[in-house]
Write an enzyme that holds these catalytic residues in place. Sequence first.
Site, PDB file in Angstrom:
ATOM      1  CE  LYS A  51      40.349  76.917 -15.726  1.00 21.65           C
ATOM      2  NZ  LYS A  51      40.455  77.018 -14.270  1.00 21.65           N
TER       3      LYS A  51
HETATM    4  C1  LIG Z   1      45.488  79.479 -13.164  1.00 18.56           C
HETATM    5  C2  LIG Z   1      45.386  78.100 -13.762  1.00 18.56           C
HETATM    6  N1  LIG Z   1      46.436  77.585 -14.408  1.00 18.56           N
HETATM    7  C3  LIG Z   1      46.397  76.371 -14.961  1.00 18.56           C
HETATM    8  C4  LIG Z   1      45.266  75.591 -14.895  1.00 18.56           C
HETATM    9  C5  LIG Z   1      45.313  74.212 -15.454  1.00 18.56           C
HETATM   10  O1  LIG Z   1      44.327  73.908 -16.380  1.00 18.56           O
HETATM   11  P1  LIG Z   1      43.784  72.421 -16.578  1.00 18.56           P
HETATM   12  O2  LIG Z   1      42.865  72.111 -15.442  1.00 18.56           O
HETATM   13  O3  LIG Z   1      43.075  72.494 -17.893  1.00 18.56           O
HETATM   14  O4  LIG Z   1      44.950  71.510 -16.625  1.00 18.56           O
HETATM   15  C6  LIG Z   1      44.127  76.086 -14.247  1.00 18.56           C
HETATM   16  C7  LIG Z   1      42.901  75.276 -14.196  1.00 18.56           C
HETATM   17  O5  LIG Z   1      42.261  75.102 -13.243  1.00 18.56           O
HETATM   18  C8  LIG Z   1      44.190  77.377 -13.650  1.00 18.56           C
HETATM   19  O6  LIG Z   1      43.141  77.894 -13.011  1.00 18.56           O
END
Ligand SMILES: Cc1ncc(COP(=O)(O)O)c(C=O)c1O
Length: 372
Positions: free
Chosen positions: A186
């Site tokens: 990210k």
């Molecule tokens: C739009 C969106 N929401 C939620 C997430 C969830 O994050 P994490 O991978 O840290 O659980 C991501 C991660 O890829 C995402 O791109």
Amino acid sequence: MNVPFVDLHAQYLTIKPEIDFAIENVIRETAFIGGKYVKSFENAFAEAYGVKNCISVANGTDAIYIALRMLGVEPGDEVITVANSWISTSETISQAGATPVFIDIDPVHYTINPDLIRDKITARTKAIIPVHLHGQMADIIAIQAICEEYGLFLIEDCAQSHFSAFEGKYAGTFGDAATFSFYPGKNLGAYGDAGCILTNNDALAEKCRMYANHGALKKHHHLMEGINSRLDGMQAAILETKLKHIHSWTRKRIDKASLYSKLLEDLPGINLPTVRPETEHSFHIYAIRTNYRDELKEYLAEKGIETAIHYPTALPLLPAYDHLAYKPEDIPVASCYQHELLSLPLYPELTEEQQMYVTDAVKEFMLTNAAK
Ligand SMILES: Cc1ncc(COP(=O)(O)O)c(C=O)c1O
């Protein structure tokens, strides 16, 4: 030449002494879980956003789940969200016992189309989760107005939109709560899983903090059952170190996105990203659109250029949602764009030479193969 989709090691090298120092401190002080580095990052992130509370959690998925649960979303409820996102946005709705209601995307900006939301609101609708996808802000003012009109909670999924802004106000400061992922790739990424919730609502913040820590604010005082969703000290120290660089990295992403757009301008058969007026797009992803997506992806791979697809199947059309019986006609834009979107390599350390190599290859393919 090889152009990776992201190069996290290249980024590490630009700040190696700072990161190594941060990691060494955590190890020396054995501040592995909780403790001053976690607190310090939470304070720094909240301050950077001008928001009262930052509750760090284990990842961005938990952030959404915890926010939903603590806002009182429960079985029987419906939560409106967008058809094109990562599955975390909708699976957390189901985990909370509610039903995701998917809305198609706006054809120009690829975020939830607010004009389609009202028709889907029922007596059971509890909340809306827009996603600021690719770093592009959703039409947050229109969505905010709908939430106010119908008394719905607004949770902004900011996993892809660190420091994106509308008229200078950051994504994540418009709703009841905002959720962030600090997954390594990210814009602000840890060296493992990490996430947080931002909110100005102190009561909600306290509940989220409690729920993420086994339902306790004080050790052994479990006021409810919760979950174990903690940011660890190492990730917190790394994130706080990287936070100092985020604005310069975002600037670089935006500049590199502009260069891509300049180099690919007027190329037939390619649609370039359109930034929503009055917003700053933080360009987590630079996605082009073409009818020749799969062939172009393969051609670029042969040239050593790594690309990605965000996302190959619109959420409601995934087998995971067969039970909801969505058809492509229900989400015509998302179901069409799932075959067209292609994300090009983009990260702050990407060189101009690499960008030229990528765009030359895209042009070569489009002008020869696609013109046939
Ligand atoms: C739009 C969106 N929401 C939620 C997430 C969830 O994050 P994490 O991978 O840290 O659980 C991501 C991660 O890829 C995402 O791109």
